[in-house]
Design a protein around this motif. Sequence first.
Motif, PDB file in Angstrom:
ATOM      1  N   LEU A  33       4.635   9.324   7.439  1.00 25.93           N
ATOM      2  CA  LEU A  33       6.142   8.520   7.504  1.00 25.93           C
ATOM      3  C   LEU A  33       7.122   9.064   6.050  1.00 25.93           C
ATOM      4  O   LEU A  33       6.768  10.298   4.687  1.00 25.93           O
ATOM      5  CB  LEU A  33       5.523   7.167   6.561  1.00 25.93           C
ATOM      6  N   HIS A  81       8.938   6.303  11.281  1.00 25.92           N
ATOM      7  CA  HIS A  81       7.490   7.074  11.398  1.00 25.92           C
ATOM      8  C   HIS A  81       7.716   8.743  12.113  1.00 25.92           C
ATOM      9  O   HIS A  81       8.821   8.775  13.101  1.00 25.92           O
ATOM     10  CB  HIS A  81       6.693   6.197  12.629  1.00 25.92           C
ATOM     11  N   ALA A  92       1.574  11.226   4.756  1.00 29.85           N
ATOM     12  CA  ALA A  92       1.077  12.127   5.865  1.00 29.85           C
ATOM     13  C   ALA A  92       0.547  10.177   5.751  1.00 29.85           C
ATOM     14  O   ALA A  92       0.160   8.933   5.009  1.00 29.85           O
ATOM     15  CB  ALA A  92      -0.784  12.159   5.251  1.00 29.85           C
ATOM     16  N   ASP A  93       0.701   9.669   7.247  1.00 33.09           N
ATOM     17  CA  ASP A  93      -0.248   7.695   7.363  1.00 33.09           C
ATOM     18  C   ASP A  93      -1.968   8.112   6.803  1.00 33.09           C
ATOM     19  O   ASP A  93      -2.105   9.813   7.780  1.00 33.09           O
ATOM     20  CB  ASP A  93       0.367   7.646   9.024  1.00 33.09           C
ATOM     21  N   LYS A  94      -1.410   7.347   6.569  1.00 33.80           N
ATOM     22  CA  LYS A  94      -3.846   6.891   5.794  1.00 33.80           C
ATOM     23  C   LYS A  94      -4.378   6.715   7.510  1.00 33.80           C
ATOM     24  O   LYS A  94      -4.935   7.344   7.519  1.00 33.80           O
ATOM     25  CB  LYS A  94      -3.274   5.864   5.166  1.00 33.80           C
ATOM     26  N   TYR A  95      -3.763   5.768   8.433  1.00 35.92           N
ATOM     27  CA  TYR A  95      -4.326   5.745   9.895  1.00 35.92           C
ATOM     28  C   TYR A  95      -3.587   6.421  11.201  1.00 35.92           C
ATOM     29  O   TYR A  95      -2.901   5.948  11.742  1.00 35.92           O
ATOM     30  CB  TYR A  95      -4.843   4.374   9.677  1.00 35.92           C
ATOM     31  N   THR A 130       1.410   4.374  -2.817  1.00 40.56           N
ATOM     32  CA  THR A 130       0.603   5.473  -2.197  1.00 40.56           C
ATOM     33  C   THR A 130       1.699   6.834  -2.680  1.00 40.56           C
ATOM     34  O   THR A 130       1.280   7.535  -3.261  1.00 40.56           O
ATOM     35  CB  THR A 130       0.517   5.891  -0.939  1.00 40.56           C
ATOM     36  N   PRO A 142       8.002  -4.119  11.585  1.00 41.44           N
ATOM     37  CA  PRO A 142       7.165  -3.037  10.751  1.00 41.44           C
ATOM     38  C   PRO A 142       5.984  -4.336   9.244  1.00 41.44           C
ATOM     39  O   PRO A 142       6.199  -5.557   9.427  1.00 41.44           O
ATOM     40  CB  PRO A 142       8.446  -2.847   9.217  1.00 41.44           C
ATOM     41  N   SER A 143       5.177  -4.637   9.414  1.00 43.94           N
ATOM     42  CA  SER A 143       3.816  -4.755   7.984  1.00 43.94           C
ATOM     43  C   SER A 143       3.965  -4.182   7.130  1.00 43.94           C
ATOM     44  O   SER A 143       3.983  -5.054   6.383  1.00 43.94           O
ATOM     45  CB  SER A 143       2.482  -4.581   9.182  1.00 43.94           C
ATOM     46  N   MET A 144       4.232  -3.306   6.893  1.00 42.14           N
ATOM     47  CA  MET A 144       3.975  -1.899   4.974  1.00 42.14           C
ATOM     48  C   MET A 144       5.731  -2.961   4.483  1.00 42.14           C
ATOM     49  O   MET A 144       6.293  -2.541   5.235  1.00 42.14           O
ATOM     50  CB  MET A 144       3.599  -0.991   5.778  1.00 42.14           C
ATOM     51  N   HIS A 178       9.456   1.002  13.199  1.00 41.88           N
ATOM     52  CA  HIS A 178       8.514  -0.070  13.601  1.00 41.88           C
ATOM     53  C   HIS A 178       9.885  -1.438  14.254  1.00 41.88           C
ATOM     54  O   HIS A 178      10.245  -1.630  12.831  1.00 41.88           O
ATOM     55  CB  HIS A 178       7.413  -1.030  13.316  1.00 41.88           C
ATOM     56  N   LYS A 224      -2.368   7.699  14.022  1.00 42.15           N
ATOM     57  CA  LYS A 224      -2.654   6.993  15.532  1.00 42.15           C
ATOM     58  C   LYS A 224      -2.152   8.246  16.458  1.00 42.15           C
ATOM     59  O   LYS A 224      -2.241   8.261  17.824  1.00 42.15           O
ATOM     60  CB  LYS A 224      -1.259   5.633  15.524  1.00 42.15           C
ATOM     61  N   GLY A 268       0.837  -1.259  -0.451  1.00 42.01           N
ATOM     62  CA  GLY A 268       0.314  -0.022  -0.345  1.00 42.01           C
ATOM     63  C   GLY A 268       0.978   1.649  -0.425  1.00 42.01           C
ATOM     64  O   GLY A 268       0.226   2.050  -0.916  1.00 42.01           O
ATOM     65  N   LEU A 269       1.933   1.394   0.645  1.00 38.69           N
ATOM     66  CA  LEU A 269       2.603   2.526   0.874  1.00 38.69           C
ATOM     67  C   LEU A 269       2.976   2.961  -0.540  1.00 38.69           C
ATOM     68  O   LEU A 269       3.506   4.012  -0.993  1.00 38.69           O
ATOM     69  CB  LEU A 269       3.649   2.013   1.941  1.00 38.69           C
ATOM     70  N   HIS A 303      10.323   2.346   6.281  1.00 38.58           N
ATOM     71  CA  HIS A 303       9.195   3.701   6.313  1.00 38.58           C
ATOM     72  C   HIS A 303       9.766   3.939   7.667  1.00 38.58           C
ATOM     73  O   HIS A 303       9.522   3.625   8.416  1.00 38.58           O
ATOM     74  CB  HIS A 303       7.525   4.017   6.428  1.00 38.58           C
ATOM     75  N   HIS A 326       0.616  12.672  12.202  1.00 40.12           N
ATOM     76  CA  HIS A 326       1.585  11.525  11.966  1.00 40.12           C
ATOM     77  C   HIS A 326       2.380  11.136  10.683  1.00 40.12           C
ATOM     78  O   HIS A 326       1.568  10.833   9.768  1.00 40.12           O
ATOM     79  CB  HIS A 326       0.469   9.915  11.982  1.00 40.12           C
TER      80      HIS A 326
HETATM   81  P1  AMP Z   1       4.251  -0.225  10.009  1.00 38.00           P
HETATM   82  O1  AMP Z   1       3.907  -1.127  11.461  1.00 38.00           O
HETATM   83  O2  AMP Z   1       5.607   0.277  10.909  1.00 38.00           O
HETATM   84  O3  AMP Z   1       4.722  -0.896   8.900  1.00 38.00           O
HETATM   85  O4  AMP Z   1       2.668   1.020   9.704  1.00 38.00           O
HETATM   86  C1  AMP Z   1       2.499   1.006   8.520  1.00 38.00           C
HETATM   87  C2  AMP Z   1       1.690   1.930   8.761  1.00 38.00           C
HETATM   88  O5  AMP Z   1       1.547   2.450   7.225  1.00 38.00           O
HETATM   89  C3  AMP Z   1       0.639   2.103   9.745  1.00 38.00           C
HETATM   90  O6  AMP Z   1       1.484   3.843  10.472  1.00 38.00           O
HETATM   91  C4  AMP Z   1      -0.571   2.411   8.424  1.00 38.00           C
HETATM   92  O7  AMP Z   1      -1.469   3.102   9.027  1.00 38.00           O
HETATM   93  C5  AMP Z   1       0.108   3.000   7.193  1.00 38.00           C
HETATM   94  N1  AMP Z   1      -0.539   3.225   5.926  1.00 38.00           N
HETATM   95  C6  AMP Z   1      -1.043   1.935   5.581  1.00 38.00           C
HETATM   96  N2  AMP Z   1      -1.506   2.240   5.031  1.00 38.00           N
HETATM   97  C7  AMP Z   1      -1.231   3.425   4.070  1.00 38.00           C
HETATM   98  C8  AMP Z   1      -1.306   3.485   2.559  1.00 38.00           C
HETATM   99  N3  AMP Z   1      -1.583   3.014   2.233  1.00 38.00           N
HETATM  100  N4  AMP Z   1      -1.181   5.040   2.790  1.00 38.00           N
HETATM  101  C9  AMP Z   1      -0.290   5.956   3.768  1.00 38.00           C
HETATM  102  N5  AMP Z   1      -0.471   5.228   4.860  1.00 38.00           N
HETATM  103  C10 AMP Z   1      -1.037   3.652   5.167  1.00 38.00           C
END
Ligand code: AMP
Length: 176
Positions: A39, A97, A28-31, A10, A89-91, A86, A33, A6-7, A95, A37
């Motif tokens: 990236l 934060h 901008a972070d899409k969600y 974006t 990381p999941s994405m 993180h 926290k 997704g990133l 990146h 926030h």
């Molecule tokens: P991480 O856990 O470090 O991989 O965090 C991934 C971050 O990406 C999270 O803070 C999400 O809210 C943010 N995120 C997820 N999808 C998108 C997107 N399409 N565009 C921008 N930020 C996103």
Amino acid sequence: MSWQTGLIKTILDPANLIISTDIAVVIADKYPKARHHYLVLPKEDIASIFQLNRKHLPLLEELHLLARNIIEVRGECFESFRIGFHAQPSMQRLHLHVISKDFVSSWLKTKKHWNSFNTPLFIPYEALYEDLGKNDKIERLPKAKVEELLSKPLACNQCEFVAKNIPSLKEHLLQH
Ligand code: AMP
Ligand code: ZN
């Protein structure tokens, strides 16, 4: 899995780039926290912190420079932000934060969200930079350690308060 890219999608749209240099971008972070926030991502296709080595130290410095820039552009003060990675990381796409310490956001919904930013699951920029310089790589945390940190009590990041659940933590954070 496509959500993990997704990133990357974006940052392909110039409209999403708040700052862009030859080396990196800020989005901008899409969600979000917290109230703020962002990236910071390199343009180079680096999947995560686990692909980094010592040669990337100048790149990390550029990411950190852009982190400071976005705080300044928004007219905020550097001390009210956490800047880091993180540990798990999941994405995809490395990146950094850049998140304000208030953690006031409707997207902050779970213990996992809180503990991923407020335990050693969040690696401050300086700590990761030092680790990379010393060891030439970033090691994964053992799975059991991740589980342990994710299940930590909900300790406030600004005082001694420990919340019994997320709604009470969120109510408490609003009072700071
Ligand atoms: P991480 O856990 O470090 O991989 O965090 C991934 C971050 O990406 C999270 O803070 C999400 O809210 C943010 N995120 C997820 N999808 C998108 C997107 N399409 N565009 C921008 N930020 C996103
Ligand atoms: Zn507090």
